[in-house]
Scaffold this motif. Structure first.
Motif, mmCIF file in Angstrom:
data_model
loop_
_atom_site.group_PDB
_atom_site.id
_atom_site.type_symbol
_atom_site.label_atom_id
_atom_site.label_comp_id
_atom_site.label_asym_id
_atom_site.label_seq_id
_atom_site.Cartn_x
_atom_site.Cartn_y
_atom_site.Cartn_z
ATOM 1 N N LYS A 1 0.829 -1.212 0.000
ATOM 2 C CA LYS A 1 0.000 0.000 0.000
ATOM 3 C C LYS A 1 0.866 1.266 0.000
ATOM 4 O O LYS A 1 0.519 2.272 -0.625
ATOM 5 N N VAL A 2 2.016 1.218 0.740
ATOM 6 C CA VAL A 2 2.913 2.375 0.767
ATOM 7 C C VAL A 2 3.445 2.667 -0.634
ATOM 8 O O VAL A 2 3.403 3.808 -1.121
ATOM 9 N N PHE A 3 3.963 1.615 -1.308
ATOM 10 C CA PHE A 3 4.471 1.813 -2.673
ATOM 11 C C PHE A 3 3.335 2.209 -3.630
ATOM 12 O O PHE A 3 3.546 2.993 -4.564
ATOM 13 N N HIS A 4 2.160 1.659 -3.361
ATOM 14 C CA HIS A 4 0.980 2.003 -4.166
ATOM 15 C C HIS A 4 0.698 3.503 -4.050
ATOM 16 O O HIS A 4 0.471 4.194 -5.063
ATOM 17 N N ALA A 5 0.713 4.010 -2.822
ATOM 18 C CA ALA A 5 0.450 5.437 -2.605
ATOM 19 C C ALA A 5 1.534 6.306 -3.230
ATOM 20 O O ALA A 5 1.276 7.448 -3.637
ATOM 21 N N GLU A 6 2.777 5.774 -3.303
ATOM 22 C CA GLU A 6 3.874 6.514 -3.936
ATOM 23 C C GLU A 6 3.896 6.346 -5.452
ATOM 24 O O GLU A 6 4.813 6.837 -6.118
ATOM 25 N N TYR B 1 4.924 -6.873 -3.415
ATOM 26 C CA TYR B 1 4.516 -7.171 -2.033
ATOM 27 C C TYR B 1 3.086 -7.702 -1.963
ATOM 28 O O TYR B 1 2.777 -8.537 -1.108
ATOM 29 N N TYR B 2 2.213 -7.257 -2.868
ATOM 30 C CA TYR B 2 0.860 -7.824 -2.905
ATOM 31 C C TYR B 2 0.917 -9.314 -3.246
ATOM 32 O O TYR B 2 0.179 -10.122 -2.670
ATOM 33 N N TYR B 3 1.800 -9.679 -4.189
ATOM 34 C CA TYR B 3 1.930 -11.095 -4.557
ATOM 35 C C TYR B 3 2.539 -11.911 -3.415
ATOM 36 O O TYR B 3 2.160 -13.069 -3.191
ATOM 37 N N LYS B 4 3.497 -11.310 -2.686
ATOM 38 C CA LYS B 4 4.057 -12.011 -1.515
ATOM 39 C C LYS B 4 2.961 -12.298 -0.488
ATOM 40 O O LYS B 4 2.893 -13.397 0.079
ATOM 41 N N ALA B 5 2.119 -11.301 -0.254
ATOM 42 C CA ALA B 5 1.009 -11.490 0.684
ATOM 43 C C ALA B 5 0.040 -12.546 0.165
ATOM 44 O O ALA B 5 -0.445 -13.397 0.928
ATOM 45 N N LEU B 6 -0.241 -12.520 -1.140
ATOM 46 C CA LEU B 6 -1.163 -13.489 -1.741
ATOM 47 C C LEU B 6 -0.665 -14.920 -1.539
ATOM 48 O O LEU B 6 -1.450 -15.820 -1.208
ATOM 49 N N ASP B 7 0.638 -15.141 -1.737
ATOM 50 C CA ASP B 7 1.206 -16.486 -1.537
ATOM 51 C C ASP B 7 0.984 -16.961 -0.096
ATOM 52 O O ASP B 7 0.654 -18.127 0.144
ATOM 53 N N ILE B 8 1.197 -16.038 0.861
ATOM 54 C CA ILE B 8 1.013 -16.407 2.277
ATOM 55 C C ILE B 8 -0.440 -16.746 2.559
ATOM 56 O O ILE B 8 -0.751 -17.758 3.202
ATOM 57 N N TRP B 9 -1.395 -15.929 2.067
ATOM 58 C CA TRP B 9 -2.814 -16.177 2.349
ATOM 59 C C TRP B 9 -3.286 -17.471 1.709
ATOM 60 O O TRP B 9 -4.113 -18.187 2.293
ATOM 61 N N GLN B 10 -2.767 -17.797 0.518
ATOM 62 C CA GLN B 10 -3.155 -19.069 -0.113
ATOM 63 C C GLN B 10 -2.628 -20.253 0.701
ATOM 64 O O GLN B 10 -3.331 -21.249 0.890
ATOM 65 N N PHE B 11 -1.368 -20.119 1.179
ATOM 66 C CA PHE B 11 -0.801 -21.183 2.004
ATOM 67 C C PHE B 11 -1.576 -21.333 3.308
ATOM 68 O O PHE B 11 -1.800 -22.451 3.790
ATOM 69 N N GLN B 12 -2.004 -20.209 3.874
ATOM 70 C CA GLN B 12 -2.767 -20.217 5.119
ATOM 71 C C GLN B 12 -4.238 -20.590 4.906
ATOM 72 O O GLN B 12 -4.969 -20.762 5.875
ATOM 73 N N LYS B 13 -4.650 -20.692 3.626
ATOM 74 C CA LYS B 13 -6.055 -20.994 3.283
ATOM 75 C C LYS B 13 -6.995 -19.957 3.912
ATOM 76 O O LYS B 13 -7.998 -20.294 4.539
ATOM 77 N N ASP B 14 -6.638 -18.689 3.728
ATOM 78 C CA ASP B 14 -7.401 -17.577 4.285
ATOM 79 C C ASP B 14 -8.133 -16.862 3.152
ATOM 80 O O ASP B 14 -7.536 -16.064 2.418
ATOM 81 N N PRO B 15 -9.439 -17.122 2.955
ATOM 82 C CA PRO B 15 -10.171 -16.528 1.825
ATOM 83 C C PRO B 15 -10.137 -15.003 1.834
ATOM 84 O O PRO B 15 -9.934 -14.367 0.803
#
Length: 716
Positions: free
Chosen positions: A284-289, A298-312
């Motif tokens: 979000k910081v880089f997005h705002a900049e 960083y969004y893709y890094k977060a996406l990988d973690i949420w998929q691994f965590q099975k967090d919809p």
């Protein structure tokens, strides 16, 4: 616990299961069962150890292993205990569905009278809240509060209010969340639970941030962070860093947000779920900049973690921001359609929430940008009731703007006008809210100025008191410094005293060795004299040598009297010691028996003190005999002792001789023996040795003796 210990534990688990995996449960002997219970307890101890370090993956592994062993031996007590700690670890690790399954299973085994029932119920409630099962969570919360009130269990009631606070935040029911926050704070203040109080402060910061009061939110979050750092609550530190960066992003204070995100990521190395939140905020910081490429990393890094965590919710949130970044950059990639498809598949697994509605808004914006207008209205209609229910103004403005653009392109003037009015109304709400905040700030500033003026008057009176207090404090610090110096000196003196004692011990041993060797040499000289006497041929020669040998024997006896005879004793009578010593001196000097007169009380002196007195008395009597006895004058010696008025013991040795030829100071420089006497008196006895001429030499030795008076005065 070190990583090597954890690895050893994992190996032990694998070896254990390899030995029992082929053993049917019913074939377990009593010995096997006892060994299995020991294994359960060992795994539990390891589990508690790593749980303290918040190493949740290792904690889950260890309690899962203890559960499997307990199930193998069908021990319900250990099954329940393992399920309790496993459920808690799964929840803390963000594995909410597994936590729900584990805690739900345990709730089926126990009744409400179980001492841990409410703890398990709160874990079950929180896990349902986190995955968006709000209807279930609402029911569980109402049931828990009711039962805790019936049982008058204030501690459990406080925990349920805390969960109500979390549930209200997750549902964006901010007034309800705030009410639960107030109730929970009052309970935890009474319970003096600082960890829970600061957790509530952090939650209050989240509520205020959602309500737009960013300064108030930041104040609460920073207070909570200070406590979590002081208490080394790593997981809570990371979550609070994430919330603080949310505030700074909203304030457009992006550099400060980056600084806090870096600190948070340094703590989240082993907490993948927390890393997901922090990666999202960094995106979000880089997005705002407008650094869209870095934001998408960083969004893709977060996406990988949420998929691994099975967090919809995490998955669709990440995809929503990825879509927004591509739309804003104007570079729509070929990954867009697969991303939307992936998001839709995860959306179906999640209940309605703000994240779900924001995802719908993102894909509606994409379809609007590519001209697929037929899908836009359906998606927006799906998101609208969710946003209306949760009352999130910012998202409602975005939805209204998208519908306004949609109806402008489809030339639906009636709906366009309706949504134009709605858009203006919502903007007015935001404007009014900002105006209210500005008015409140002005009122606060006025009250602050007024209060400041009143305080200035009080400060004038307090200033003098403060100066007085500062002076007192300085005096206290000075006293403390002096006390510290005294303690340091005492320690130094103590160490010095111990060193002196060790040195004195060595000196005493050396003295004993010297005395022993001196007596050996005297004995050798005696034997030599005896041989010479036998070998003498003339009677005159033999008589002279026999007289010399008698003198030598007297010297040996005198030496023994001075040193060796005292070594086996702790104390001795001064009078007895002086009589024995002077007898040897008179024998050695061929003095008549009535030459020396003794007078003084019966005193018991310490042996070491007695040796020093003997040395001084021997030297002074020898000098009196040497210089005071002439053919024309019979020598008379007077020795007396007694305590003076100041408590010191005084020993007086006088004769009727001619006295010293020179002043005593001159004699000290000339005579080594006399100088030694003064040194013994001053340095070892800590006393004084004085001289006067009174119809003969008169020496006075005074010192603070520990002598004990036994009887009255005796004369000899």
């Amino acid at each position: 616990m070190s990583s090597s210990t954890i690895i050893k534990s994992i190996i032990a688990i694998s070896l254990y299961w390899s030995t029992i995996s082929t053993t049917p449960a019913q074939s377990f002997s009593e010995k096997d069962s006892l060994q299995s219970v020991d294994s359960i307890l060992n795994f539990a101890r390891l589990g508690f150890s790593v749980r303290k370090r918040q190493q949740w993956d290792s904690t889950i592994l260890l309690f899962n292993s203890s559960l499997r062993i307990a199930e193998a031996i069908n021990n319900q007590r250990y099954i329940n205990s393992s399920l309790l700690h496993l459920g808690h670890a799964l929840k803390e690790n963000g594995q909410y569905k597994q936590a729900i399954s584990t805690s739900g299973r345990l709730l089926g085994y126990i009744t409400i009278d179980h001492p841990q029932y409410f703890l398990i119920l709160t874990n079950y409630l929180e896990a349902n809240t986190r995955i968006g099962n709000f209807s279930v969570a609402d029911s569980l919360l109402a049931y828990g509060i009711e039962q805790a009130k019936i049982r008058n269990d204030s501690s459990s009631l406080a925990e349920f209010y805390l969960q109500g606070n979390v549930l209200g935040i997750e549902q964006s029911k901010l007034d309800l969340a705030l009410a639960f926050n107030d109730s929970a704070m009052s309970f935890f203040q009474a319970l003096t639970n600082q960890d829970a109080l600061n957790n509530l402060k952090a939650n209050r910061g989240i509520i205020l941030s959602k309500q737009g009061d960013l300064d108030g939110a930041l104040q609460f979050q920073l207070q909570a962070l200070d406590w979590f750092i002081m208490s080394e609550l790593i997981q809570y530190q990371g979550k609070t860093y994430n919330s603080i960066t949310d505030i700074f992003i909203k304030q457009r204070n992006l550099q400060t947000a980056k600084k806090y995100l870096e600190q948070g990521l340094s703590l989240a190395e082993k907490e993948s779920r927390l890393q997901g939140y922090l990666f999202m905020n960094l995106g979000k910081v880089f997005h705002a900049e407008k650094e869209y490429d870095s934001a998408r990393v960083y969004y893709y890094k977060a996406l990988d973690i949420w998929q691994f965590q099975k967090d919809p919710e995490g998955v669709i949130n990440s995809i929503g921001y990825l879509i927004s970044s591509e739309l804003e950059s104007g570079e729509i990639s070929e990954n867009m359609v697969p991303l939307i498809s992936l998001g839709d598949s995860w959306r179906r697994q999640s209940e309605d929430s703000a994240a779900v509605a924001d995802f719908d808004l993102s894909i509606a914006a994409y379809y609007l940008s590519v001209g697929e207008l037929s899908q836009v209205e359906a998606i927006l209609n799906r998101a609208e009731p969710i946003l209306v229910k949760q009352g999130i103004i910012e998202s409602l403005i975005k939805l209204t703007d998208l519908k306004r653009k949609l109806y402008a392109q489809t030339e639906n003037s009636q709906e366009l006008l309706a949504y134009l009015d709605r858009y203006d109304s919502l903007q007015g709400v935001v404007l009014n809210s900002e105006q209210q905040r500005n008015t409140q700030e002005l009122e606060t500033q006025y009250e602050t100025r007024k209060t400041t003026e009143e305080l200035n008057l009080v400060n004038g009176f307090l200033l003098a008191a403060n100066e007085k207090n500062e002076l007192q404090q300085r005096n206290q610090y000075l006293l403390l410094a002096i006390l510290g110096l005294i303690i340091a000196l005492a320690v130094a003196l103590g160490l010095g005293y111990r060193a002196v004692r060790r040195k004195n011990t060595v000196i005493q041993k050396l003295n004993a060795e010297i005395n022993h060797r001196t007596l050996n040499h005297l004995a050798f000289i005696q034997k030599f004299y005896a041989l010479e006497v036998r070998a003498a041929t003339h009677s005159e020669q033999r008589e002279a040598m026999q007289a010399g040998m008698a003198k030598l024997e007297s010297m040996v006896a005198l030496y023994r009297q001075l040193y060796n005879d005292l070594d086996e004793k702790k104390s001795m009578s001064l009078r007895t010691y002086l009589i024995n010593l002077l007898e040897k001196l008179m024998e050695l000097s061929s003095l008549p028996e009535d030459t020396i007169q003794l007078s003084g009380p019966e005193l018991e002196l310490d042996v070491e003190e007695m040796k020093l007195i003997g040395l001084i008395a021997t030297e002074l009597v020898t000098n009196a005999v040497k210089y005071g006895m002439t053919p024309e004058r019979n020598l008379e010696l007077y020795i007396s002792w007694d305590f003076k008025a100041d408590g010191k013991l005084c020993l007086r040795i006088a004769d009727n001789g001619p006295g010293l030829p020179d002043a005593v100071e001159v004699m000290r420089q000339k005579s080594f023996g006399l100088n030694v006497l003064f040194l013994i008196a001053e340095k070892q006895l800590k006393g004084s040795l004085g001289y006067a001429y009174n119809q003969g030499a008169e020496w006075t030795l005074q010192w603070a003796s520990k002598a004990q008076k036994l009887h009255g005065t005796a004369t000899a």
